[in-house]
Design an enzyme around this catalytic site. Structure first.
Site, PDB file in Angstrom:
ATOM      1  CD1 TRP A  77      -2.899   1.555   0.857  1.00  0.00           C
ATOM      2  CD2 TRP A  77      -1.338   2.413   2.198  1.00  0.00           C
ATOM      3  NE1 TRP A  77      -3.314   2.803   1.237  1.00  0.00           N
ATOM      4  CE2 TRP A  77      -2.375   3.349   2.064  1.00  0.00           C
ATOM      5  CE3 TRP A  77      -0.251   2.736   3.001  1.00  0.00           C
ATOM      6  CZ2 TRP A  77      -2.356   4.594   2.698  1.00  0.00           C
ATOM      7  CZ3 TRP A  77      -0.215   3.966   3.633  1.00  0.00           C
ATOM      8  CH2 TRP A  77      -1.271   4.875   3.475  1.00  0.00           C
ATOM      9  CG  HIS A  78       3.474   2.245   3.210  1.00  0.00           C
ATOM     10  ND1 HIS A  78       2.901   1.185   3.882  1.00  0.00           N
ATOM     11  CD2 HIS A  78       3.419   3.301   4.058  1.00  0.00           C
ATOM     12  CE1 HIS A  78       2.527   1.593   5.086  1.00  0.00           C
ATOM     13  NE2 HIS A  78       2.813   2.872   5.219  1.00  0.00           N
ATOM     14  N   GLY A  79       3.730   1.770  -1.429  1.00  0.00           N
ATOM     15  CA  GLY A  79       4.352   2.137  -2.695  1.00  0.00           C
ATOM     16  C   GLY A  79       4.545   0.953  -3.603  1.00  0.00           C
ATOM     17  CG  PHE A  87       3.465   6.415   0.960  1.00  0.00           C
ATOM     18  CD1 PHE A  87       4.426   5.956   0.058  1.00  0.00           C
ATOM     19  CD2 PHE A  87       3.867   6.746   2.225  1.00  0.00           C
ATOM     20  CE1 PHE A  87       5.744   5.827   0.444  1.00  0.00           C
ATOM     21  CE2 PHE A  87       5.187   6.611   2.629  1.00  0.00           C
ATOM     22  CZ  PHE A  87       6.125   6.156   1.730  1.00  0.00           C
TER      23      PHE A  87
END
Lengths: 479, 311
Positions: free
Chosen positions: A321-323, A479
């Protein structure tokens, strides 16, 4: 527009807050629409073209929410969730998927270089939670204006906290909405100033130490043991102060407008184990992943194996989800492993009847070291850079070389000292806010002039530093 | 109104009052600091005042730091160095244009080089030369805080000021004819720091694909044509650098093609172009660092350059 830009601090916020309270004197609806307007302006300053994406996403999800409320169809829910995830997949992960396919299966697809819309991961997650809650019948009052503000509310639009519709919508509909609440405004100003000071004086300052070391690792240059640890500890502080500063500022802005946003950080580096770390770090994301992923996967109901598998799935996806990079997946995987080990150790400790290490300071230090080691994968831009740095950190150094560099230790410790003091010896922003709130309620006993003056001093110095050229983006914007 | 609310209101007003007072005070102090302490010791402002004081000269030289620090004409001659560090062609062209509108030079020397097409030279926060170099000099009526480069360095200036005992130290000297001079000599063999500096320096000057189509080439061509239109003889020059710098740079594809393009442009416009990169290959003592001459080198080179231009 960034929270730490002059136009935001000296123009946008005063205009927004003043117009909000002026309009609220005449009509709550107008005040609410005014906030929606300012939020859309805030978003469009970054890229006006993506404003259409935000507005259409809000509209479509509102309609889907309505249909789900009426029909409670699983198929429709699957469509709504897939459509939201699909939009993140397109904007955020398309090139990652193409790149992975090209390297694994030797396909020759062209990278699309799609521009990532600011805050898409945050506002999409909020909307997923909304459609799920509509499906579950948990949402009673539906109103487009409130929904639009829930998604676009500028303090939390770009980097959270990830808010649930029910925890904010009732505040929009409350009869006190828009009424001037001086206590909240004062608290908001103080918390906002604390956040801004953390960003300008701590996060940006320590970033100057971390960045060149990670750049060196990414460029394939050899790091020393001391350098690698110094770089990664600096980054641990940088990301904490950067992100928690943003959350403080969001909470402060909310309070200035009389609204309460959920807490996102509670001294995570004071955690004595990884489980506690995740209860105090990016709390609203952990809550989202727990409620909408971990529990639907079965949570801890189907035995230890399923529980650990579920934990690992959640952390891997949380990392992703962060990247769009394998480094984030690895970071999530490391934390998944940490959590599994932590749960295992807890079980064994419970059987033994006493913990393995009972000294809280040692536990805090061990947790911080583990988290710092994992941050290497989060921060490094290349997998090789991260692996090299992590390898250097866990390999015992050559003693001769290390002792020759020992002379640098006091200097390095001095650079880290302000961050360490604030992290471990001072109360966090929420504790400060609660203490202030109590004192405000007892005006005969406490005088708030000193904290107010300190906050105003901090705010002014931050504005001056920004004016003089200290300006940087928040890490979580990407993000 | 309850006491709690009244106190909160009072403190909110206090907060806003302190912020307003502090910001106004900081701005006033900063303006005074820049105007009275920083600008008088700043090479750009020295250069700016010098530029506006010049009227009719034999030779006027324009360029960036290599020219500014590397061209030190004889004292008393009517040769002036009007270059300043890190200027891009847009700024140089503007400066030359204003010069030709109001002043006179019998000849002009213009520095060119691949590095002047590097991306960082085109950053947004650059000085607007119409404010500083136009004959009307609007900068004199503005706040020094409006100068983006002074403002961007404000915190560093404060730090320098306090650390140096309430003054702004300046390692260089400003000559009567506009050169910024440094006495230091490059360490031979190069130190670890110089290797690092070389790497950084080369990296920041690497030309990106498509540099050939930069508008800058047009600006350069138009500037040459503008000078020729005034019937002022012109000489283009690339300044000497050390072999320690030039050897790895020669390996870069775009650098070589940039120099070729400059040569072609000079030939098309029929102006002499002197490529001096390797001129002082065996004279490391003439350099203050890997790509800038020092005071000794600058004096020596100025004489040679004026001769070689053959005006």
């Amino acid at each position: 527009m960034l929270f730490n830009s002059l136009e935001f601090l000296l123009l946008f916020v005063p205009l927004c807050v003043c117009s909000f309270y002026i309009l609220a004197r005449f009509s709550q609806k107008a005040a609410l629409l005014n906030l929606v307007f300012f939020s859309l302006v805030f978003y469009s300053v970054w890229n006006p073209y993506y404003l259409a994406l935000l507005v259409s996403s809000i509209s479509v999800n509102y309609i889907l929410g309505g249909l789900l409320q009426k029909h409670q169809s699983k198929l429709l829910l699957a469509f709504a969730v897939t459509a939201n995830l699909g939009s993140i997949a397109y904007f955020k992960y398309l090139d990652f998927l193409i790149g992975t396919s090209n390297s694994l299966f030797e396909t020759e697809w062209t990278l699309q270089h799609v521009i990532l819309p600011l805050g898409i991961s945050f506002f999409t997650f909020q909307q997923i939670s909304y459609v799920i809650e509509c499906y579950r019948g948990e949402i009673k009052d539906r109103d487009f204006k409130s929904y639009a503000l829930f998604v676009s509310f500028f303090p939390q639009l770009i980097a959270g906290p990830i808010v649930r519709f029910q925890e904010i919508s009732h505040q929009f509909l409350d009869k006190t909405f828009g009424q001037v609440n001086w206590t909240k405004i004062l608290l908001g100003l103080i918390i906002f100033s604390i956040g801004l000071s953390k960003k300008v004086f701590l996060a940006d300052d320590i970033a100057a130490q971390a960045t060149p070391i990670f750049a060196k690792a990414d460029a394939g240059e050899t790091l020393t043991f001391l350098e690698a640890w110094f770089g990664s500890i600096s980054y641990s502080f940088q990301i904490y102060f950067d992100f928690s500063a943003y959350s403080d500022m969001a909470i402060g802005l909310g309070l200035m407008l009389g609204l309460t946003l959920p807490v996102n950080f509670l001294s995570p580096y004071k955690a004595t184990n990884i489980i506690d770390f995740w209860r105090t770090w990016h709390i609203t994301l952990s809550r989202f992943l727990r409620d909408y992923l971990y529990f639907p996967l079965g949570g801890n109901r189907d035995g230890k194996f399923r529980r650990y598998t579920n934990l690992m799935i959640v952390m891997l996806l949380g990392g992703l989800w962060h990247g769009a990079s394998w480094n984030f997946v690895i970071w999530g995987g490391i934390h998944g492993a940490y959590l599994m080990i932590n749960h295992g150790v807890r079980l064994v400790s419970a059987k033994r009847g006493k913990p393995f290490i009972s000294n809280a300071v040692i536990n805090v230090a061990l947790t911080f070291i583990c988290v710092t080691l994992a941050w290497v994968f989060f921060r490094a831009e290349t997998l090789d850079g991260a692996l090299h740095m992590a390898y250097v950190m866990i390999t015992p150094p050559d003693w001769e070389q290390f002792s020759a560099k020992m002379i640098l230790l006091p200097k390095l410790a001095y650079l880290l000292l302000p961050c360490a003091v604030v992290t471990w010896l001072m109360p966090n922003s929420i504790q400060i806010m609660e203490a202030l709130e109590k004192r405000i309620q007892q005006p005969e006993q406490f005088n708030l002039k000193i904290p107010t003056a300190l906050a105003a001093f901090g705010f002014s110095m931050c504005v001056y530093f920004i004016f003089a050229g200290v300006y940087s983006e928040f890490i979580y914007f990407q993000f | 109104m309850s006491k709690e609310i009244a106190e909160s209101k009072k403190n909110t007003v206090l907060f806003i009052g302190i912020v307003a007072f502090m910001l106004i005070t900081l701005i006033v102090i900063s303006e005074l600091f820049l105007r009275l302490v920083v600008a008088p010791s700043d090479n750009f402002y020295k250069q700016l005042n010098f530029y506006h004081s010049v009227e009719n000269v034999d030779i006027a030289a324009f360029g960036d730091s290599r020219m500014s620090q590397g061209f030190y004409p004889e004292d008393g001659s009517r040769v002036v160095n009007l270059a300043y560090a890190s200027e891009n062609f847009e700024q140089i062209a503007q400066k030359i244009d204003y010069f030709l509108q109001t002043k006179h030079a019998d000849k002009i020397i213009l520095q060119v080089g691949h590095h002047m097409f590097a991306d960082y030279r085109f950053d947004d926060d650059r000085r607007d030369y119409s404010v500083f170099f136009s004959p009307e000099q609007p900068w004199r009526k503005q706040l020094h805080l409006q100068d983006p480069e002074l403002r961007g360095q404000l915190l560093n200036y404060w730090q320098l000021f306090f650390l140096a005992g309430f003054k702004i130290p300046n390692q260089s000297s400003f000559s009567d004819n506009g050169a910024v001079l440094l006495d230091m000599e490059m360490t031979i063999p190069p130190t670890e720091d110089q290797f690092y500096y070389r790497k950084e320096r080369i990296a920041e000057h690497i030309l990106k694909d498509g540099f050939e189509s930069r508008e800058t080439w047009d600006i350069l061509r138009k500037t040459i044509q503008r000078i020729k239109a005034e019937n002022v003889p012109l000489c283009l020059v690339s300044f000497p650098v050390t072999a320690f710098y030039s050897e790895p740079v020669y390996e870069l594809e775009h650098t070589v093609s940039a120099f070729k393009k400059i040569e072609e442009l000079a030939a098309e416009e029929k102006v002499p172009y002197l490529m001096y990169w390797d001129y002082y290959e065996d004279e490391p003592t003439y350099f203050r660092n890997l790509d800038h001459l020092n005071k000794t080198g600058a004096r020596e080179f100025a004489n040679d350059l004026i001769d070689d231009c053959g005006f």
